[in-house]
Design a protein around this motif. Structure first.
Motif, short mmCIF file in Angstrom:
data_model
loop_
_atom_site.label_atom_id
_atom_site.label_comp_id
_atom_site.label_asym_id
_atom_site.label_seq_id
_atom_site.Cartn_x
_atom_site.Cartn_y
_atom_site.Cartn_z
N GLU A 29 2.70 4.32 -10.66
CA GLU A 29 3.69 3.32 -10.20
C GLU A 29 4.65 3.01 -9.33
OE1 GLU A 29 3.20 0.06 -13.81
OE2 GLU A 29 4.79 2.02 -14.18
N ARG A 83 4.50 6.46 -3.57
CA ARG A 83 3.83 6.08 -2.79
C ARG A 83 2.47 5.83 -2.04
NH1 ARG A 83 3.71 6.56 3.48
NH2 ARG A 83 4.28 8.39 2.92
N PRO A 110 -4.76 3.46 -9.78
CA PRO A 110 -4.42 3.15 -9.09
C PRO A 110 -4.80 2.09 -8.62
CG PRO A 110 -4.92 5.15 -8.87
CD PRO A 110 -5.32 4.68 -10.25
N LYS A 116 -2.48 -0.02 -5.72
CA LYS A 116 -2.45 1.46 -4.68
C LYS A 116 -3.88 1.49 -4.29
CE LYS A 116 2.04 2.60 -6.56
NZ LYS A 116 3.02 2.27 -6.06
N THR A 117 -3.75 1.72 -3.03
CA THR A 117 -4.42 2.37 -2.04
C THR A 117 -4.20 4.19 -2.34
OG1 THR A 117 -4.91 0.40 -0.39
CG2 THR A 117 -6.37 2.16 -0.33
N PRO A 118 -5.84 4.73 -3.46
CA PRO A 118 -5.79 5.87 -3.53
C PRO A 118 -6.34 6.70 -2.09
CG PRO A 118 -7.22 4.78 -4.41
CD PRO A 118 -6.38 3.73 -4.00
#
Length: 255
Positions: free
Chosen positions: A63, A66, A80, A85-87
């Motif tokens: 979380e 960035r 993610p 998120k875009t891992p």
């Protein structure tokens, strides 16, 4: 902050851990880095690390990060994605004795091909460039998804604004939004560029998804829609409207 996780597979993943540590050492990475190193034998010198961390700490790190970098284990990069998120996914490879086969490589490639939701790195030498250009890459991935879609659906019980709907509108997507999104009617131009449904009305949502995906869309109207999005939802215009509203509320004594 950058968070790196290699899961709990019993073979070391020194290639990834060392690469990130050296990128931090060389100044390619300037922000803080936290790594979960698992059974890797390389011990980072320039990043914070722990072999294993609790599930709660894993979620917290994802979380707060960035950028999230994971191995190719589905459980590691699905979390993610669920958090928004875009891992960056670096799959373990058999030739480096990081796994018993190359199923992580094959699975990650399939996710890229079918979903386009992760950033795949097979050549570790390219990792630094990917990290440096991460924001631009993610922005491009989003733009591509919007531009290849006809309808953008955002069913939500609560949204503070719904900026993703503006992004989709700006790429020519008709909008299907919940009425819980404060500017939903404004975004759809009072129904001209989409539809607003009750947040809890699943039947209405389903019916409109079917209707909107079957509809043929006029290119001239799409061009008008994109123009409307650019004019009505530019950051400058939004900030000016916010400032006006804050002054109005301030005069009422509510803040």
């Amino acid at each position: 902050m950058i968070f790196v996780t290699v899961g709990t597979h019993e073979q070391p993943f020194n290639r990834l851990i060392k690469a990130v540590d050296e990128l931090k050492r060389d100044g390619v990475i300037t922000e803080d880095v936290m790594m979960q190193t698992g059974f890797s034998t390389y011990e980072p010198r320039y990043c914070k690390w722990s072999k294993l961390i609790s599930y709660q700490d894993m979620v917290k790190n994802v979380e707060n990060a960035r950028i999230v970098i994971t191995h190719g284990g589905p459980a590691s990069f699905i979390m993610p994605l669920q958090i928004g998120k875009t891992p960056i996914v670096v799959p373990r490879q058999h030739k480096f004795e990081e796994h018993i086969n190359d199923h992580q490589v094959e699975f990650a490639r399939n996710v890229v091909e079918r979903m386009g939701t992760i950033i795949l790195v097979e050549d570790i030498e390219k990792l630094g460039k990917i990290i440096t250009e991460y924001d631009e890459i993610v922005s491009g991935m989003r733009h591509e998804k919007y531009c290849t879609s006809k309808v953008f659906v955002l069913p939500s019980r609560w949204e503070s604004y719904g900026i993703s709907a503006v992004e989709a509108l700006n790429c020519g997507c008709y909008l299907l939004l919940s009425d819980s999104i404060p500017p939903a009617n404004e975004m759809t131009n009072n129904g001209k560029y989409g539809c607003v449904v009750e947040a809890e009305n699943i039947d209405d949502l389903t019916r409109n998804i079917i209707d909107m995906t079957k509809r043929e869309y006029d290119q001239n109207e799409i061009n008008e829609m994109v123009k409307y999005a650019g004019e009505e939802f530019s950051w400058e215009r939004i900030c000016k409207k916010l400032l006006v509203e804050m002054r109005r509320v301030s005069k009422k004594g509510d803040i």
